[in-house]
Design an enzyme around this catalytic site. Sequence first.
Site, PDB file in Angstrom:
ATOM      1  CG  ASN A 131      42.926  75.167  40.739  1.00 51.27           C
ATOM      2  OD1 ASN A 131      44.123  75.416  40.602  1.00 51.27           O
ATOM      3  ND2 ASN A 131      42.196  74.574  39.802  1.00 51.27           N
ATOM      4  CG  HIS A 161      34.924  65.057  35.019  1.00 50.04           C
ATOM      5  ND1 HIS A 161      35.554  66.254  35.228  1.00 50.04           N
ATOM      6  CD2 HIS A 161      34.037  64.926  36.034  1.00 50.04           C
ATOM      7  CE1 HIS A 161      35.066  66.840  36.322  1.00 50.04           C
ATOM      8  NE2 HIS A 161      34.158  66.048  36.828  1.00 50.04           N
ATOM      9  NE  ARG A 178      31.959  67.411  34.112  1.00 48.79           N
ATOM     10  CZ  ARG A 178      32.861  68.340  34.406  1.00 48.79           C
ATOM     11  NH1 ARG A 178      32.719  69.108  35.479  1.00 48.79           N
ATOM     12  NH2 ARG A 178      33.931  68.493  33.631  1.00 48.79           N
ATOM     13  CE1 TYR A 238      33.350  72.167  33.433  1.00 45.33           C
ATOM     14  CE2 TYR A 238      35.538  72.936  34.042  1.00 45.33           C
ATOM     15  CZ  TYR A 238      34.474  72.072  34.236  1.00 45.33           C
ATOM     16  OH  TYR A 238      34.530  71.128  35.213  1.00 45.33           O
ATOM     17  CG  ASP A 272      30.050  72.084  35.855  1.00 39.06           C
ATOM     18  OD1 ASP A 272      31.087  71.829  36.507  1.00 39.06           O
ATOM     19  OD2 ASP A 272      29.378  73.126  36.025  1.00 39.06           O
ATOM     20  CG  HIS A 298      32.400  75.844  35.041  1.00 38.79           C
ATOM     21  ND1 HIS A 298      33.251  76.879  35.271  1.00 38.79           N
ATOM     22  CD2 HIS A 298      32.930  74.778  35.682  1.00 38.79           C
ATOM     23  CE1 HIS A 298      34.268  76.475  36.010  1.00 38.79           C
ATOM     24  NE2 HIS A 298      34.096  75.203  36.278  1.00 38.79           N
ATOM     25  CD  GLU A 343      28.855  70.686  38.770  1.00 38.53           C
ATOM     26  OE1 GLU A 343      28.793  69.521  38.355  1.00 38.53           O
ATOM     27  OE2 GLU A 343      29.928  71.195  39.154  1.00 38.53           O
ATOM     28  CD  GLU A 384      32.599  73.299  41.168  1.00 38.81           C
ATOM     29  OE1 GLU A 384      32.081  72.241  40.786  1.00 38.81           O
ATOM     30  OE2 GLU A 384      33.539  73.840  40.582  1.00 38.81           O
ATOM     31  NE  ARG A 426      29.240  70.078  41.848  1.00 36.66           N
ATOM     32  CZ  ARG A 426      30.227  69.182  41.740  1.00 36.66           C
ATOM     33  NH1 ARG A 426      30.006  67.926  42.113  1.00 36.66           N
ATOM     34  NH2 ARG A 426      31.408  69.529  41.299  1.00 36.66           N
ATOM     35  CD  GLU A 434      33.722  66.777  40.159  1.00 36.96           C
ATOM     36  OE1 GLU A 434      33.272  67.538  41.031  1.00 36.96           O
ATOM     37  OE2 GLU A 434      34.201  67.183  39.100  1.00 36.96           O
ATOM     38  CD1 TRP A 477      37.064  79.742  32.187  1.00 38.37           C
ATOM     39  CD2 TRP A 477      37.138  78.795  34.237  1.00 38.37           C
ATOM     40  NE1 TRP A 477      37.608  78.514  32.052  1.00 38.37           N
ATOM     41  CE2 TRP A 477      37.673  77.894  33.274  1.00 38.37           C
ATOM     42  CE3 TRP A 477      37.076  78.410  35.565  1.00 38.37           C
ATOM     43  CZ2 TRP A 477      38.149  76.623  33.637  1.00 38.37           C
ATOM     44  CZ3 TRP A 477      37.546  77.149  35.932  1.00 38.37           C
ATOM     45  CH2 TRP A 477      38.087  76.292  34.967  1.00 38.37           C
TER      46      TRP A 477
HETATM   47  C1  CS2 Z   1      34.398  71.752  38.023  1.00 36.47           C
HETATM   48  C2  CS2 Z   1      35.770  71.946  38.603  1.00 36.47           C
HETATM   49  O1  CS2 Z   1      34.657  69.516  38.701  1.00 36.47           O
HETATM   50  C3  CS2 Z   1      33.843  70.427  38.504  1.00 36.47           C
HETATM   51  O2  CS2 Z   1      32.616  70.337  38.645  1.00 36.47           O
HETATM   52  O3  CS2 Z   1      33.515  72.788  38.277  1.00 36.47           O
HETATM   53  O4  CS2 Z   1      36.644  71.209  37.825  1.00 36.47           O
HETATM   54  C4  CS2 Z   1      36.278  73.370  38.665  1.00 36.47           C
HETATM   55  O5  CS2 Z   1      36.352  73.906  37.366  1.00 36.47           O
HETATM   56  C5  CS2 Z   1      37.654  73.365  39.306  1.00 36.47           C
HETATM   57  O6  CS2 Z   1      37.600  72.676  40.515  1.00 36.47           O
HETATM   58  C6  CS2 Z   1      38.154  74.774  39.511  1.00 36.47           C
HETATM   59  O7  CS2 Z   1      39.396  74.734  40.170  1.00 36.47           O
HETATM   60 MG    MG Z   2      31.563  72.115  38.608  1.00 34.97          MG
END
Ligand code: CS2
Ligand code: MG
Length: 402
Positions: A37, A122, A147, A159, A210, A212, A236, A262, A283, A339, A402
Amino acid sequence: MRIVEARVIVTCPGRNFVTLKIITDTGAYGVGDATLNGRELAVAAYLRDHVVPALIGRDPARIEDTWQYLYKGSYWRRGPVTMTAIAAVDTALWDLKGKVAGLPVYQLLGGRSRDGVTVYGHASGDTAEALLTDVSRFVAQGYRAVRVQAAVPGLPSVYGVGKPGETYEPASSAVPSEEVWDTALYLDVVPRVFADVRAEFGPALKLLHDAHHRLTPIEAARLGRSLEPYALTWLEDPVPAELQDGFRLIRQHTTTPLAVGEVFTTVWDCQQLITSQLIDYIRTTVVHAGGITHLRRIFDLAALYHVRSGSHGATDLSPICLAAALHVDLAIPNFGLQEYMPHSPETDAVFPHGYHFEGGYLHPSETPGLGVDIDEELAARYPYRPASLPVNRLTDGTLHSW
Ligand code: CS2
Ligand code: MG
């Protein structure tokens, strides 16, 4: 059988995706996700300029040798661009191997270890009422895990919370948009959000959150402790995870389970987190951690240390990645959660697939291979559109995660 062609397909059915299609002299082919991304074209160039020429003429059955060839042969090991490119090749070769064997890939990974893949959705809301309504929407669909991301009063956006009725898609502008963050406001509201959700939905629903990458270890410790009464399944990305040892400080103060990974691309990014039992879920996912071959290695190490899988599955990972993840999720012994952010109808049309959602589980396709494809003609109708992820600043202008 020999590889005779490998196509790198960039398409944007609402958001950008990169796909690698490996074609053999028999006409059989496999597909792999190569989407990173905000950096899609970097991976597309890496594949086109540095990987594809070396694939032509290779035996597609030699998955492990090809993985080692691309990993050690690059000299410049690891990193998201390299490992996403390797992942795409690896995933496509597993797809091919399944097609040649006439078996769904999970059968090549040891067969089914569970009835289905438990997924989490989500839920989010810009008000307490909207959030509870959104959580109940997932419960009504049969989700066993949700989540929860909430607005932070005093911040214009945060976020994970999209506009009402819209799918949340952070990569929205060619030049990064700028968001504002205030940790104190965030730490104040999150425990109240989970008190409301737990009171409304009771103890059985698995709740996740999350952070983040936005806290320091001691802030994460404070958040984890404040959430203990609400028994989260995981918290997370509490902190940026380059400093794996930093998680010791969080562990000392809270029993709230931790999920990280992730953004990890190899086992080395998480080797200490796993072997020191500093996390509870890893993850890592197919598309960014070197494909099925390397992801299995990570999950096998995790299984030795009571760590379970919790693979990333946002909409910026294509249906090819999700299809491959489901085959791994079904087979490994230490599966935790997957997820699941459903893709848009446009994306599903470009990537026809056989996986399906039923009773809180995702079920992979039973067709040979991964059970997913790319409609190249339709993909060509959606040209690439520059899109970057946002950046985040504190209220005094300091650049933050971020
Ligand atoms: C996030 C993601 O899904 C999640 O747990 O951390 O949506 C993340 O923000 C995006 O994959 C970034 O491209
Ligand atoms: Mg995440």
